[in-house]
Structure formats: structure tokens, C-alpha cells
Motif scaffolding. Structure first.
Motif, PDB file in Angstrom:
ATOM      1  N   LEU A   1       0.819  -1.215   0.000  1.00 29.30           N
ATOM      2  CA  LEU A   1       0.000   0.000   0.000  1.00 29.30           C
ATOM      3  C   LEU A   1       0.853   1.265   0.000  1.00 29.30           C
ATOM      4  CD1 LEU A   1      -2.792  -0.910   2.601  1.00 29.30           C
ATOM      5  CD2 LEU A   1      -2.978  -0.898   0.117  1.00 29.30           C
ATOM      6  N   ARG A   2       2.011   1.218   0.670  1.00 31.32           N
ATOM      7  CA  ARG A   2       2.854   2.419   0.789  1.00 31.32           C
ATOM      8  C   ARG A   2       4.110   2.315  -0.073  1.00 31.32           C
ATOM      9  NH1 ARG A   2      -0.494   1.159   5.619  1.00 31.32           N
ATOM     10  NH2 ARG A   2      -1.668   3.098   5.885  1.00 31.32           N
ATOM     11  N   ASP A   3       4.033   1.544  -1.144  1.00 31.72           N
ATOM     12  CA  ASP A   3       5.131   1.451  -2.108  1.00 31.72           C
ATOM     13  C   ASP A   3       5.073   2.671  -3.015  1.00 31.72           C
ATOM     14  OD1 ASP A   3       6.991   0.855  -4.042  1.00 31.72           O
ATOM     15  OD2 ASP A   3       6.131  -1.082  -4.590  1.00 31.72           O
ATOM     16  N   LEU A   4       6.067   3.551  -2.900  1.00 30.91           N
ATOM     17  CA  LEU A   4       6.104   4.763  -3.718  1.00 30.91           C
ATOM     18  C   LEU A   4       7.194   4.688  -4.783  1.00 30.91           C
ATOM     19  CD1 LEU A   4       5.504   7.405  -0.897  1.00 30.91           C
ATOM     20  CD2 LEU A   4       3.840   6.340  -2.439  1.00 30.91           C
ATOM     21  N   ALA A   5       7.712   3.470  -5.023  1.00 32.23           N
ATOM     22  CA  ALA A   5       8.622   3.225  -6.145  1.00 32.23           C
ATOM     23  C   ALA A   5       7.831   2.621  -7.303  1.00 32.23           C
ATOM     24  CB  ALA A   5       9.760   2.302  -5.721  1.00 32.23           C
ATOM     25  N   VAL A   6       7.061   1.593  -6.992  1.00 31.67           N
ATOM     26  CA  VAL A   6       6.139   0.978  -7.963  1.00 31.67           C
ATOM     27  C   VAL A   6       4.774   0.941  -7.298  1.00 31.67           C
ATOM     28  CG1 VAL A   6       5.640  -1.023  -9.399  1.00 31.67           C
ATOM     29  CG2 VAL A   6       8.020  -0.425  -8.897  1.00 31.67           C
ATOM     30  N   PRO A   7       3.983   2.010  -7.421  1.00 28.00           N
ATOM     31  CA  PRO A   7       2.690   2.077  -6.727  1.00 28.00           C
ATOM     32  C   PRO A   7       1.763   0.955  -7.171  1.00 28.00           C
ATOM     33  CG  PRO A   7       2.855   3.800  -8.380  1.00 28.00           C
ATOM     34  CD  PRO A   7       4.216   3.190  -8.278  1.00 28.00           C
ATOM     35  N   MET A   8       0.921   0.523  -6.238  1.00 25.22           N
ATOM     36  CA  MET A   8       0.067  -0.638  -6.495  1.00 25.22           C
ATOM     37  C   MET A   8      -0.818  -0.466  -7.722  1.00 25.22           C
ATOM     38  SD  MET A   8      -2.468  -0.148  -3.224  1.00 25.22           S
ATOM     39  CE  MET A   8      -3.049   1.484  -2.766  1.00 25.22           C
ATOM     40  N   ASP A   9      -1.315   0.753  -7.958  1.00 22.28           N
ATOM     41  CA  ASP A   9      -2.221   0.937  -9.091  1.00 22.28           C
ATOM     42  C   ASP A   9      -1.506   0.920 -10.437  1.00 22.28           C
ATOM     43  OD1 ASP A   9      -4.019   1.447  -6.910  1.00 22.28           O
ATOM     44  OD2 ASP A   9      -5.337   2.452  -8.344  1.00 22.28           O
ATOM     45  N   SER A  10      -0.180   1.032 -10.441  1.00 25.64           N
ATOM     46  CA  SER A  10       0.539   0.886 -11.710  1.00 25.64           C
ATOM     47  C   SER A  10       0.402  -0.555 -12.202  1.00 25.64           C
ATOM     48  CB  SER A  10       2.015   1.252 -11.536  1.00 25.64           C
ATOM     49  OG  SER A  10       2.690   0.333 -10.701  1.00 25.64           O
ATOM     50  N   THR A  11       0.375  -1.498 -11.274  1.00 23.29           N
ATOM     51  CA  THR A  11       0.159  -2.900 -11.644  1.00 23.29           C
ATOM     52  C   THR A  11      -1.293  -3.134 -12.041  1.00 23.29           C
ATOM     53  OG1 THR A  11       1.918  -3.654 -10.166  1.00 23.29           O
ATOM     54  CG2 THR A  11       0.246  -5.277 -10.794  1.00 23.29           C
ATOM     55  N   LEU A  12      -2.217  -2.590 -11.260  1.00 23.39           N
ATOM     56  CA  LEU A  12      -3.634  -2.783 -11.574  1.00 23.39           C
ATOM     57  C   LEU A  12      -3.988  -2.192 -12.932  1.00 23.39           C
ATOM     58  CD1 LEU A  12      -5.173  -1.944  -8.068  1.00 23.39           C
ATOM     59  CD2 LEU A  12      -4.615  -4.192  -9.031  1.00 23.39           C
ATOM     60  N   TYR A  13      -3.408  -1.025 -13.244  1.00 21.50           N
ATOM     61  CA  TYR A  13      -3.655  -0.392 -14.540  1.00 21.50           C
ATOM     62  C   TYR A  13      -3.153  -1.289 -15.668  1.00 21.50           C
ATOM     63  CZ  TYR A  13      -3.754   3.357 -18.072  1.00 21.50           C
ATOM     64  OH  TYR A  13      -4.013   4.114 -19.190  1.00 21.50           O
ATOM     65  N   THR A  14      -1.963  -1.868 -15.476  1.00 18.88           N
ATOM     66  CA  THR A  14      -1.407  -2.771 -16.486  1.00 18.88           C
ATOM     67  C   THR A  14      -2.320  -3.965 -16.709  1.00 18.88           C
ATOM     68  OG1 THR A  14       0.938  -2.213 -16.259  1.00 18.88           O
ATOM     69  CG2 THR A  14       0.428  -4.477 -16.859  1.00 18.88           C
ATOM     70  N   ILE A  15      -2.759  -4.590 -15.643  1.00 16.32           N
ATOM     71  CA  ILE A  15      -3.579  -5.799 -15.769  1.00 16.32           C
ATOM     72  C   ILE A  15      -4.928  -5.479 -16.401  1.00 16.32           C
ATOM     73  CG2 ILE A  15      -4.679  -7.674 -14.504  1.00 16.32           C
ATOM     74  CD1 ILE A  15      -1.555  -7.691 -14.737  1.00 16.32           C
ATOM     75  N   ASP A  16      -5.495  -4.328 -16.057  1.00 14.82           N
ATOM     76  CA  ASP A  16      -6.784  -3.947 -16.648  1.00 14.82           C
ATOM     77  C   ASP A  16      -6.673  -3.733 -18.158  1.00 14.82           C
ATOM     78  OD1 ASP A  16      -8.096  -4.084 -14.249  1.00 14.82           O
ATOM     79  OD2 ASP A  16      -7.994  -1.929 -13.824  1.00 14.82           O
ATOM     80  N   HIS A  17      -5.467  -3.444 -18.636  1.00 14.45           N
ATOM     81  CA  HIS A  17      -5.279  -3.199 -20.072  1.00 14.45           C
ATOM     82  C   HIS A  17      -4.539  -4.336 -20.770  1.00 14.45           C
ATOM     83  CE1 HIS A  17      -6.218   0.818 -18.511  1.00 14.45           C
ATOM     84  NE2 HIS A  17      -6.636   1.098 -19.726  1.00 14.45           N
ATOM     85  N   LEU A  18      -4.346  -5.447 -20.071  1.00 16.18           N
ATOM     86  CA  LEU A  18      -3.679  -6.593 -20.666  1.00 16.18           C
ATOM     87  C   LEU A  18      -4.594  -7.235 -21.704  1.00 16.18           C
ATOM     88  CD1 LEU A  18      -0.860  -7.665 -19.899  1.00 16.18           C
ATOM     89  CD2 LEU A  18      -1.993  -9.426 -18.536  1.00 16.18           C
ATOM     90  N   GLN A  19      -4.075  -7.461 -22.879  1.00 16.93           N
ATOM     91  CA  GLN A  19      -4.886  -7.991 -23.977  1.00 16.93           C
ATOM     92  C   GLN A  19      -4.912  -9.513 -23.929  1.00 16.93           C
ATOM     93  OE1 GLN A  19      -3.821  -6.181 -27.743  1.00 16.93           O
ATOM     94  NE2 GLN A  19      -3.754  -4.138 -26.846  1.00 16.93           N
ATOM     95  N   ILE A  20      -5.768 -10.016 -23.052  1.00 17.05           N
ATOM     96  CA  ILE A  20      -5.929 -11.459 -22.875  1.00 17.05           C
ATOM     97  C   ILE A  20      -7.425 -11.781 -22.828  1.00 17.05           C
ATOM     98  CG2 ILE A  20      -3.741 -11.853 -21.671  1.00 17.05           C
ATOM     99  CD1 ILE A  20      -5.277 -11.719 -19.025  1.00 17.05           C
ATOM    100  N   PRO A  21      -7.807 -13.007 -23.174  1.00 18.93           N
ATOM    101  CA  PRO A  21      -9.226 -13.392 -23.107  1.00 18.93           C
ATOM    102  C   PRO A  21      -9.728 -13.381 -21.666  1.00 18.93           C
ATOM    103  CG  PRO A  21      -7.943 -14.973 -24.406  1.00 18.93           C
ATOM    104  CD  PRO A  21      -6.957 -14.088 -23.709  1.00 18.93           C
ATOM    105  N   ASP A  22     -11.010 -13.159 -21.504  1.00 23.12           N
ATOM    106  CA  ASP A  22     -11.610 -13.174 -20.172  1.00 23.12           C
ATOM    107  C   ASP A  22     -11.420 -14.528 -19.485  1.00 23.12           C
ATOM    108  OD1 ASP A  22     -12.436 -10.579 -20.440  1.00 23.12           O
ATOM    109  OD2 ASP A  22     -14.489 -11.087 -21.051  1.00 23.12           O
ATOM    110  N   SER A  23     -11.320 -15.596 -20.267  1.00 25.90           N
ATOM    111  CA  SER A  23     -11.169 -16.935 -19.693  1.00 25.90           C
ATOM    112  C   SER A  23      -9.839 -17.105 -18.968  1.00 25.90           C
ATOM    113  CB  SER A  23     -11.281 -17.997 -20.790  1.00 25.90           C
ATOM    114  OG  SER A  23     -10.265 -17.803 -21.777  1.00 25.90           O
TER     115      SER A  23
END
Length: 524
Positions: free
Chosen positions: A466-488
């Protein structure tokens, strides 16, 4: 290997015999530097005949034994410590030597469990990031059987600390291999080889991948469940390795444990995506230091939800408008950001609504005369220079660097028995290049997506502080939300959150949770 003399030379020796020997003695008398060859025999090799491409003698890893109590059970292990060569394509020589420490659990008979049935014993390859970091952080901080003994909350550092058994090691669930990429730790390019071939995104993935392939082959672990565990830049390396190993060698990994890992640099820079991704971590950090309004301070979950919704809504729209944003709206956005970050509205307006990490580090506790850490926003320190918007140092790194350096140097030579006289490079020292992405942002989302689509058994666990200010948690969430993979395939991705920062295992409650989460992931 003895190189035979040509046929004509042998024929000459047989035909002329004494005459050739006399000629040789006469020549030796004329040239004092010529060695006498009275005892020479046909087929003997001259010193200068040694093949120039002969492979250097490979060192044998040092072996040591140990035990650690995990979850109330004694776990006995054998540790192998040494280097493994990265061979040239034709096998004639080596490009580098990669340092590793391999922990394998043994049974009652003293033999590795994997030797009885490799299919039932997982193995996990661990590496940190940097780029340019050795594996000491995961090794002596989080996952190995011994760890640096620090303040249980991970807030106070020490110039050196004892190395003690680690009850939160994951060694009971998986054998462990800690890898120092070339140029880090005790890994070095071979004589005559340029380090630059390893110090790029693709060069790094290829070299670490080749180490994993060769290690898997030599230790007979092809049939074992195989996992990768990478921290920080290890997110780039690990994502690339999932794709590289299966595409180049047909080595399919079962899972990737991504600890505070980055995959797309655009999400951690000072632009629009980075600003949006940092905001929830700013809010979590401000909450820890008691800098939020009473209603948010009383309910952290509410504070994070409000921060994330604002980042993905009005804040994103405001940044997209830029100079076209009306003045009144700019002030409203600044006031909202002040509410969610604990910073002054005027400062935020002067920063054009873009709160770069250095501004946050230097200003959240400015009235108290303190700065906060980049790797862990909970950690604070005094900073003499109070006129800048960029701290002189990161207290969350400087307070543990000495301890980990001491632990690595003492344990590798002492507990593990490996003699190494050159500097052990904890972090830094490589001339890294991003030429593989010239003109582009470093982004390996496509490689991870390809690996997930072509190996539908691949699972990924994301561990986020939660307090990672080098690689903030939402930088990962943003990546995964835009990952081009099937819903399955999306159910193959899972997330766990921790109270501290980048190296969450330094906080004892987080270390206990991290062990539980990883063990459950591996045993699933």
C-alpha cells in the motif's frame, strides 16, 4: 585434448629418424631459447599448441547443510553456492559466470526430495530488480531460510544486523534458487566479454533465461513444477522470461510471483498515467502519517476507494484537458487532491496538478522537518536541505542497505562457504541500456499476454504494498486492466495487498502474510 601431428610430419620422422633429430639439436644450439626435445615423442603437444578456445575449468559449487523451523516443523536442506557458465552459442567458451545459491530440501535419508520424484517437488527461481540488483533482498529479507534481523516493523535500520533463521521462508513448499544477474552480486562477464550484451531488457531476459534452462537441465528439474519470483524490475524480467522460456526452450513455468513489480514504465513516470497510478498510494501513505481529513482518517477503505474513483474520473479528465481546464475547475481539482494527499492546495496548483513523487516525499511532512521513503512511505528521516522538492536520499533504502550488505558478505563466505574476494555488488554498478526500446516506453505487457494466451496453465500472483512509492500498487492494476488477454484467462491472475511498501517482507506482519499467500499459490 592432444592435437595430433600431421601425417606428413609423422612420415618424415619415421623415414629420416636420426637425421631429423640431429637437425633439431643443431637448430637448438643456434637458438638458446629453443627447448631441448631429446625426450619428445611423436604426437607430443607443444605449449603453444593449446587451443585458444579451450573452455576454462568450471568451479564446483560449495555445499553446506542447514535447517530451519517453519510452521512448527524442522526443514533440513542442502545449499549449493557457486557460479554457472553462460556458454557461447557453439559451446566453445563462456560469456559469463552467474552466481547462485540453491536450497534443496532433503528427506530423512539426507537426499534431496526432488531426487526421489522431481514431479512432486516445486522449484522457484528468485531475482530482484534494479535493474542492477543482486538477489540479496529476497534471499536474506523475504524467502530464504535465513534472514537479516531488523526492527519488526521495518521502520528502523541498522549499520549491521544478525542473520537468523527465517520462520517465514517458503522453503518448506518449494526448493529455491537465488540468481544474481550478470554484473550484480558475484556474477561477472567472462574475460574478453563485454557486459553490455547482458545489460539491456532483451539481453538480460536472454541471459537469465539461459541460466534457468541450464540449471534446470543439470539439476534434472524439467519435470518439476517451476515458478519464477521477481521483485521490482523483476516484473519486467519475469514477464519477459515467461514468454522467452516457453518460446525459446519449451520450458513452461507453472507460475510467476510478482512482488512490487513493474511491467510498463509509463505507469510509474511523471506523465498522466503515472500521476493517476500514484494517487491511491499517496492517500494510503498520508493516512499512515495522519494527514488526511477526519472522515478519511477514520476509514482507510473509504479513503482508498475515493482516491481511486477520483483518479479514474475527474482527475484523469482534468489532466487530459491540460491548459484548457477552466481556472475554477483547476482550483476544485487541486482542493480535492489536497484532501486525498495531505499536501497544500497552493503547492498542487503550482505543480500544475501533477504531483511527482519527489514533491510528495519532500512535502508531506515538511512542517515536521522530515522526508518520507520511496521504497516505503512509512519510513521517515530528517533532511538538511528543505528548499528543494526532491529529497537528498531515500531513508527507506539507506536504513537497510548496510544491514543487507553485511548479511550477504558474511553469510556467503561464512554460512555458505563460498570464498569471493571481489566486491559483492548489492545494487548498482551496471551500465544499463534501454536501446531495445529506443523511442518507446519500456513495456512488456505484450510478452506477458502472449505467455498467458499460449500457456493457459500459467498463473500470476501480484503482491502489492500500500505504501510502495517506487512501484505504486495501481501501476500494476492499470497494467492488468489493459492486458490484452481473453476473459477466460483472467482468473489466472490474483492479487494480495500489504500494509508496508516495496519490500513488504521487512514488516513482520506482512512477512507472515507474504509467506502464507505464496505457499497457497504454489500449492494450489
Amino acid at each position: 585434448m592432444i592435437r595430433p601431428l600431421p601425417c606428413l610430419a609423422l612420415l618424415s620422422l619415421c623415414t629420416f629418424g636420426l637425421s631429423a633429430l640431429a637437425d633439431e639439436k643443431e637448430e637448438a644450439a643456434k637458438n638458446p631459447e629453443t627447448e631441448k626435445k631429446e625426450d619428445a615423442k611423436p604426437g607430443d603437444k607443444k605449449p603453444e599448441d593449446k587451443p585458444k578456445d579451450e573452455k576454462p575449468k568450471e568451479e564446483k559449487p560449495k555445499e553446506s547443510k542447514g535447517s530451519v523451523t517453519i510452521a512448527g516443523q524442522e526443514v533440513k536442506y542442502v545449499a549449493k553456492t557457486g557460479t554457472m557458465p553462460l556458454l557461447k552459442e557453439d559451446g566453445t567458451g563462456e560469456r559469463a559466470r552467474v552466481f547462485f545459491v540453491y536450497y534443496s530440501v532433503v528427506g530423512a535419508d539426507g537426499k534431496p526430495l526432488a531426487s526421489a520424484d522431481a514431479t512432486k517437488r516445486p522449484i522457484t527461481f528468485c531475482f530482484n530488480g534494479g535493474p542492477g540488483s543482486s538477489a540479496v533482498w529476497l534471499h536474506f529479507g523475504g524467502l530464504g531460510p535465513r534472514k537479516v534481523e531488523l526492527d519488526p516493523q521495518g521502520l528502523q535500520g541498522a549499520p549491521h544486523a544478525a542473520v537468523v533463521p527465517n520462520p517465514n521462508s517458503i522453503l518448506d513448499a518449494t526448493d529455491l534458487v537465488f540468481i544474481d544477474p550478470v554484473g550484480t552480486g558475484a556474477s561477472r562477464p567472462s574475460k574478453g566479454e563485454k557486459g553490455e550484451q547482458f545489460w539491456s531488457v532483451n539481453g538480460d531476459i536472454e541471459s537469465v533465461g539461459e541460466f534457468i534452462r541450464l540449471f534446470t537441465t543439470r539439476e534434472q528439474r524439467w519435470e518439476s513444477p517451476k515458478f519464477l519470483c521477481g521483485e521490482s524490475y523483476g516484473g519486467v524480467r519475469g514477464s519477459g522470461l515467461c514468454d522467452f522460456l516457453q518460446g525459446r526452450h519449451g520450458l513452461y513455468v507453472d507460475g510467476f510471483i510478482c512482488i512490487s513489480g513493474v511491467m510498463n514504465f509509463e505507469n510509474i513516470d511523471g506523465g498522466i498515467p503515472g500521476s493517476l497510478c500514484y494517487l491511491p498510494s499517496y492517500t494510503a501513505t498520508a493516512h499512515f502519517h495522519g494527514k488526511l481529513p477526519p472522515d478519511l482518517q477514520a476509514d482507510r477503505a473509504k479513503a482508498l476507494a475515493e482516491s481511486r474513483a477520483f483518479a479514474q474520473g475527474d482527475y484523469a479528465l482534468a489532466l487530459l484537458k491540460g491548459a484548457a481546464l477552466p481556472a475554477a475547475e483547476r482550483t476544485r481539482i487541486a482542493e480535492k487532491l489536497a484532501r486525498l494527499t495531505g499536501l497544500d492546495r497552493e503547492l498542487i496548483e503550482r505543480a500544475h496538478l501533477i504531483i511527482r513523487p519527489g514533491v510528495f516525499f519532500d512535502n508531506l511532512l515538511r512542517k515536521e522537518g522530515k522526508i518520507i521513503g520511496r521504497f516505503d512511505g512509512r519510513v521517515t528521516s530528517e533532511d538538511y536541505e528543505r528548499m528543494s522538492n526532491n529529497p537528498e536520499f531515500d531513508p527507506s533504502y539507506s536504513n537497510v542497505y548496510g544491514s543487507f550488505a553485511a548479511a550477504a558478505n558474511a553469510s556467503i563466505r561464512g554460512d555458505l562457504g563460498y570464498d569471493w574476494d571481489l566486491p559483492y555488488r548489492i545494487l548498482g554498478g551496471v551500465n544499463w541500456s534501454y536501446h531495445d526500446f529506443d523511442g518507446e516506453v519500456v513495456n512488456v505487457e505484450d510478452r506477458l499476454a502472449r505467455a498467458l494466451k499460449t500457456n493457459t496453465h500459467l498463473r500470476v500472483l501480484y503482491c502489492l504494498g500500500l505504501r510502495d512509492l517506487a512501484v505504486p500498487m495501481d501501476s500494476t492494476l492499470y497494467t492488468i486492466d489493459h492486458l490484452q488477454i481473453p476473459d477466460s484467462v483472467r482468473p489466472n491472475l490474483s492479487f494480495q495487498y500489504y500494509e508496508s511498501g516495496h519490500m513488504m517482507y521487512l514488516n513482520l506482519p506482512d512477512a507472515e502474510k507474504l509467506r502464507k499467500d505464496i505457499v497457497e499459490f504454489i500449492r494450489k
